[in-house]
Design an enzyme around this catalytic site. Structure first.
Site, PDB file in Angstrom:
ATOM      1  CE  LYS A 128     -20.480 -21.042 -15.594  1.00  0.00           C
ATOM      2  NZ  LYS A 128     -22.036 -20.248 -16.144  1.00  0.00           N
ATOM      3  CE1 TYR A 185      -3.725   1.771  -0.521  1.00  0.00           C
ATOM      4  CE2 TYR A 185      -3.137   3.078   2.031  1.00  0.00           C
ATOM      5  CZ  TYR A 185      -4.454   2.795   1.099  1.00  0.00           C
ATOM      6  OH  TYR A 185      -5.348   2.979   0.583  1.00  0.00           O
TER       7      TYR A 185
END
Length: 763
Positions: free
Chosen positions: A95, A40
């Site tokens: 899925k 970060y």
């Protein structure tokens, strides 16, 4: 299982231990302040600036290139209809799971709260910069067609509505091969389609690209034949208004070559089937009940070539054969779309793969002697490991040839290696194992069936068709637990301590005593021991009243294995009993031996353990690549622990030269191919992927497998017994239900193998 129990189990699966089926896992180090400052602020600014200079750098510095969005508004979810975006989320997560386990693709599922076409399209366009591809799912027709069309046109990443194109691609591959077997031409066949939704229309569109003439396709929906007189049809359906007004399905099928069903169960009658042309091709893909029952269809027409959407019949048209690998190929060349050329490449790749010799691993998984191209094998099996290396490259090449690939592949051999590496991160072996067990389920004795978890494992094994359980224990308690679990199947229950079993118990005791009376066993001892479940269960297997047994959930390993060693004994020609654990690691299945029996094996015993393990590895359809591990590398130490490993390897090299085995070698060198090739290029393991480790002693093997299991949450199957005459296997103390089910599958497969060997030796 009753409806309530099935519902409860499904809900628990999705709710526990963590709600949902997917999670985000960091791919970079994050342990130190330095790591976090790179992940970060301030370090993250550097890749941001590079992407700002050139937007294509987003593929270099972020996960976009391997990230697909599975997007739905919940308007056509499975067979449930319009149930809303929130209710569709479990399906979308499912899925996502399939994308990951079959092709290594990461997925965010996105549920959009609108039925408005323009609002849906704008939502997807606005979030598209996050993703490398878009998989549209469970959106009702005709809106799904317009949504897909516009997103394909307006986005520069692959977009596909799998409900349409996935089914179309798989069934088209099946059609090509079925027509070849039937000796018919695409340009001449007459096709009748039951169903006029998105999947049926996509199938018909792709059939036309294969050469089927539009005028030879007659299509029906719930209101009858699509004809020019109909005023309620969408523009896409109007392409298929070649049917004569008022014609029935039965009339249309007279002389038809192909029936494609994407509608409702049991609408195709035997009489209709008899009216079709010679060598009829029937794709009955309504789920869960096909348009005609498979057994009824093949009994009606011996010349039929049939496919369904079900896994319990040959030729399953399963979308998992397509979408993971289509997106894999598209992502890997950074395709800007999934075009017709890429879809057709997938069709032909699947059709061609079905004609190639089938790997032994697939034959084993499906319990076949040898799968061959023919009426019962016109499309590949979902567990075929070659799918990723056949379909993905074909799609990638089509993208390149059609000019939509922004990052062309140049080294196809390296690309294939990368694809194979992606297969090592899931539990395909477990699916292969259970699938193989289902082909010929055996009678398995559960010696501790009055424990809830053991009974639950027996229930799952029964309901999944893995085994035919025989339950041992307190009958009253077992019946209570069965009721609690909703396990209402009528399976045998025996309590060895009851009067009801006196005759059987005495018979077993007498048989055992006669075999051991000259080894210090008295008849009274034998009668006493037969009251114990493990002795009773072992004798059931010995006497042919069962095919296999499992035990050990509530007792220590040594106390469980003792009666098995006394009653069952070693297989013919075997002088040593050992165990191996199959560990489901990120690099694929790894076999670790000996994890439970021999404290300090000699060189001769290590060689025997390696040979027995190799035999077991082959039983699972894999070729063993064995590292005999130590703290030493190829003679670097003269310590006896290293020396015995070296001697075992020398013996194996001399008498089993075709076996890929080497050592003594340190574990890191065995598992790191680059290190091994650089330092020890002479090794038989150089250039090979090690899948089996044989340890110098029990201490090392047991510590390592349990360390992997607990520290890295690696799933383990075992310890698997090696060298026993019968299929008897032992649970780890306190094993989970899943672990026990897996061991039951091992026991069944072991029993299958022993039965085959017995038949061969009898000849």
């Amino acid at each position: 299982m009753n409806k309530y129990s099935k519902r409860r189990e499904a809900l628990l699966y999705h709710a526990k231990p963590t709600p949902g089926k997917i999670q985000i896992v960091p791919t970079k180090k994050y342990a130190t302040q330095r790591d976090l400052s790179l992940a970060y602020s301030p370090g993250v600014a550097e890749p941001c600036l590079e992407i700002a200079k050139d937007v294509n750098n987003v593929y270099k510095y972020t996960a976009k290139g391997n990230l697909v969005a599975v997007i739905s508004n919940g308007t056509a979810v499975l067979g449930l209809g319009d149930i809303g975006p929130e209710a569709s989320k479990p399906v979308m997560e499912g899925k996502a799971l399939l994308f990951k386990i079959f092709a290594g693709i990461d997925v965010f599922d996105i549920e959009v709260g609108t039925k408005d076409i323009n609002a849906f399209i704008e939502t997807v366009k606005n979030i598209a910069p996050t993703f490398g591809g878009i998989n549209l799912e469970d959106i009702k027709a005709p809106e799904s067609f317009e949504i897909e069309r516009r997103l394909v046109e307006e986005l520069n990443i692959p977009v596909m509505h799998d409900d349409q194109h996935g089914t179309a691609i798989i069934s088209s591959a099946a059609l090509l091969n079925a027509l070849e077997l039937a000796k018919k031409k695409t340009t001449e066949v007459k096709v009748v389609v039951s169903g006029a939704g998105s999947a049926a229309l996509a199938c018909a569109n792709l059939y036309i690209l294969l050469g089927v003439k539009p005028e030879n396709i007659i299509m029906f929906d719930k209101d009858g034949v699509l004809s020019v007189e109909r005023t309620d049809l969408s523009d896409l359906q109007k392409r298929y208004t070649h049917g004569k007004a008022g014609i029935t399905l039965a009339e249309a099928l007279i002389g038809a070559d192909v029936f494609l069903g994407l509608s409702a169960g049991n609408i195709l009658t035997p009489e209709m089937l008899l009216g079709m042309a010679k060598n009829p091709i029937v794709f009955a893909m309504a789920n869960p009940i096909p348009e005609i029952d498979y057994d009824l269809a093949i009994a009606t027409r011996k010349d039929i070539i049939m496919a369904t959407g079900r896994s319990d019949h040959p030729n399953q048209v399963n979308n998992v054969l397509g979408f993971p690998y289509i997106f894999r190929g598209a992502l890997d060349v950074r395709a800007t779309k999934i075009n017709e050329e890429m879809k057709m490449a997938a069709v032909h790749a699947l059709a061609e793969l079905a004609k190639e010799p089938v790997p032994e691993q697939v034959n084993i998984a499906y319990g076949e002697t040898r799968l061959n191209f023919g009426k019962d094998y016109i499309i590949p099996k979902p567990f075929d490991p070659r799918l990723i290396t056949h379909v993905a490259p074909a799609v990638a090449k089509a993208a390149m040839n059609s000019g939509v690939a922004l990052n062309p592949i140049t080294d196809w051999d390296k690309y294939e290696e990368e694809l194979l590496e992606r297969l090592g991160s899931d539990n395909k072996m477990v699916r292969l194992l259970t699938n193989r067990a289902k082909t010929d389920p055996k009678r398995v004795v559960f010696a501790e069936a009055d424990h809830l978890d053991v009974l639950k494992a027996a229930q799952i094994a029964y309901e999944e068709g893995i085994a035919r359980p025989i339950l041992l224990g307190n009958k009253e308690l077992i019946l209570e637990l069965k009721e609690e679990l909703g396990f209402d199947a009528d399976v045998p229950i025996f309590d060895p301590k009851t009067k009801e079993e006196d005759e059987r118990r005495m018979q077993y005791a007498d048989t055992y005593w006669k075999s051991r009376q000259r080894r210090g066993i008295s008849l009274l001892d034998a009668q006493k021991w037969m009251r114990e479940r493990n002795y009773f269960a072992a004798m059931m297997v010995n006497e042919g009243d069962a095919d296999a047994m499992v035990s050990g959930y509530s007792r220590s390993y040594p106390s469980t294995v003792k009666p098995l060693m006394q009653l069952i004994g070693k297989a013919p020609g075997i002088t040593l009993i050992a165990t191996t654990n199959m560990m489901m690691t990120n690099r694929g299945p790894m076999f670790l031996s000996d994890t439970a029996i021999n404290p300090n094996p000699t060189a001769d015993e290590l060689a025997k353990i390696a040979l027995m393990t190799a035999k077991t590895v082959r039983m699972f359809g894999m070729e063993p690549v064995i590292a005999m591990v130590s703290f030493s590398n190829f003679g670097s130490s003269s310590h006896e622990s290293a020396t015995k490993v070296r001697e075992a390897v020398a013996y194996l090299h001399k008498y089993y030269p075709d076996l890929i085995v080497d050592g003594e070698i340190q574990t890191d060198f065995a598992l790191n191919q680059e290190m091994l090739e650089n330092k020890f290029p002479f090794s038989k393991l150089a250039g090979k992927k090690v899948n089996t480790l044989v340890f110098p002693n029990l201490e090392a093997a047991n510590i390592n497998y349990k360390l992997l299991k607990e520290l890295y949450k690696v799933d383990s199957i075992g310890p698997i017994m090696l060298g026993m005459e019968k299929a008897v296997h032992i649970f780890q103390l306190g094993a989970s239900v899943e672990e026990m089910v897996n061991m039951v599958a091992v026991a069944v497969v072991d029993a299958q193998e022993k039965e085959k060997r017995k038949k061969v030796s009898a000849k």
